[in-house]
Write an enzyme that holds these catalytic residues in place. Sequence first.
Site, PDB file in Angstrom:
ATOM      1  N   LYS A  42      -2.652  -0.643  66.057  1.00 13.55           N
ATOM      2  CA  LYS A  42      -1.758   0.456  66.266  1.00 13.55           C
ATOM      3  C   LYS A  42      -1.719   0.918  67.808  1.00 13.55           C
ATOM      4  CE  LYS A  42      -3.905   2.478  62.599  1.00 13.55           C
ATOM      5  NZ  LYS A  42      -4.176   3.379  61.532  1.00 13.55           N
ATOM      6  N   GLU A  97      -0.667  -5.149  74.713  1.00 16.93           N
ATOM      7  CA  GLU A  97      -1.851  -4.461  74.349  1.00 16.93           C
ATOM      8  C   GLU A  97      -1.910  -3.193  74.803  1.00 16.93           C
ATOM      9  OE1 GLU A  97      -4.440  -3.986  72.750  1.00 16.93           O
ATOM     10  OE2 GLU A  97      -5.854  -5.520  72.364  1.00 16.93           O
ATOM     11  N   ASP A  98      -2.685  -2.273  74.128  1.00 17.12           N
ATOM     12  CA  ASP A  98      -2.867  -1.005  74.749  1.00 17.12           C
ATOM     13  C   ASP A  98      -3.916  -1.054  75.852  1.00 17.12           C
ATOM     14  OD1 ASP A  98      -4.852  -1.323  72.780  1.00 17.12           O
ATOM     15  OD2 ASP A  98      -4.812   0.806  72.098  1.00 17.12           O
ATOM     16  N   ASP A 101     -10.657  -3.868  77.126  1.00 18.54           N
ATOM     17  CA  ASP A 101     -11.732  -3.123  77.432  1.00 18.54           C
ATOM     18  C   ASP A 101     -13.161  -4.269  77.305  1.00 18.54           C
ATOM     19  OD1 ASP A 101     -13.788  -1.182  77.732  1.00 18.54           O
ATOM     20  OD2 ASP A 101     -13.901  -0.588  75.737  1.00 18.54           O
ATOM     21  N   LYS A 129      -9.533  -1.829  81.582  1.00 15.87           N
ATOM     22  CA  LYS A 129     -10.818  -1.169  81.996  1.00 15.87           C
ATOM     23  C   LYS A 129     -11.795  -2.195  82.412  1.00 15.87           C
ATOM     24  CE  LYS A 129     -11.804   2.074  78.512  1.00 15.87           C
ATOM     25  NZ  LYS A 129     -12.856   2.697  77.702  1.00 15.87           N
ATOM     26  N   PHE A 152     -13.360   7.282  78.368  1.00 12.71           N
ATOM     27  CA  PHE A 152     -12.724   6.984  76.866  1.00 12.71           C
ATOM     28  C   PHE A 152     -11.339   7.818  77.053  1.00 12.71           C
ATOM     29  CE2 PHE A 152     -11.666   7.467  72.618  1.00 12.71           C
ATOM     30  CZ  PHE A 152     -11.785   6.005  72.306  1.00 12.71           C
ATOM     31  N   ARG A 165      -2.825  10.043  69.069  1.00 10.16           N
ATOM     32  CA  ARG A 165      -2.030   8.905  69.429  1.00 10.16           C
ATOM     33  C   ARG A 165      -0.600   9.325  69.922  1.00 10.16           C
ATOM     34  NH1 ARG A 165      -3.939   4.057  67.703  1.00 10.16           N
ATOM     35  NH2 ARG A 165      -5.199   3.926  65.665  1.00 10.16           N
TER      36      ARG A 165
END
Length: 179
Positions: A42, A97-98, A101, A129, A152, A165
Amino acid sequence: MERDIQEVLLSEEQIQARIKELGEILTEEYRDKNPIILGVLKGVAIFYADMIRQIKVPCQMDFMCISSYKGTSSTGNTNIRLDLAADIRGRHVLILEDIYDTGNSLTYLVNYLKMKEPASLKICTLLDKPEGRKPGVTLKADYVGFTIPKAFVVGYGLDYNEAYRNLPYVGILKPEVYT
Ligand code: IMP
Ligand code: MG
């Protein structure tokens, strides 16, 4: 600023300016290719909506939902919760993609999609990241919005246990919130 946020890392204005720049590049890249733009839910929802409007070519929208995260750490156990609807064989696919990582989700996703034999498969991630990368992951994102430090972050689609979000910016979450 939301009280659980330690620092705004990327403002709304910075994000929108970068999306415009990426949009110009992706518009050139996908001209006459009728790409399938595949969002990984999401976390990508907000970025997807803004990004796709800056890719000014005919395209098809599709989504997948994969999960590997619990709290603030990747479990490495990836599974598909929602599969894509389109037949991507012979098509140009751009994954949105957000954040990239550890690499668990994207590595899994790319291997899965390659079996379906798309004409091309590229990755565009809002955030990268690199310090979070699991040893041995060699996959590289083709387009990166911002490279960020190992912290984070939440907001602009990214969550901590499903919260934050809808913050319009990307912020670093106060460590006391999750420790
Ligand atoms: P990876 O599989 O470890 O590369 O992680 C990819 C997914 O983990 C992303 O799509 C996010 O949903 C989540 N994730 C990784 N880092 C963060 C973060 O800093 N904040 C929120 N979600 C994150
Ligand atoms: Mg997530």
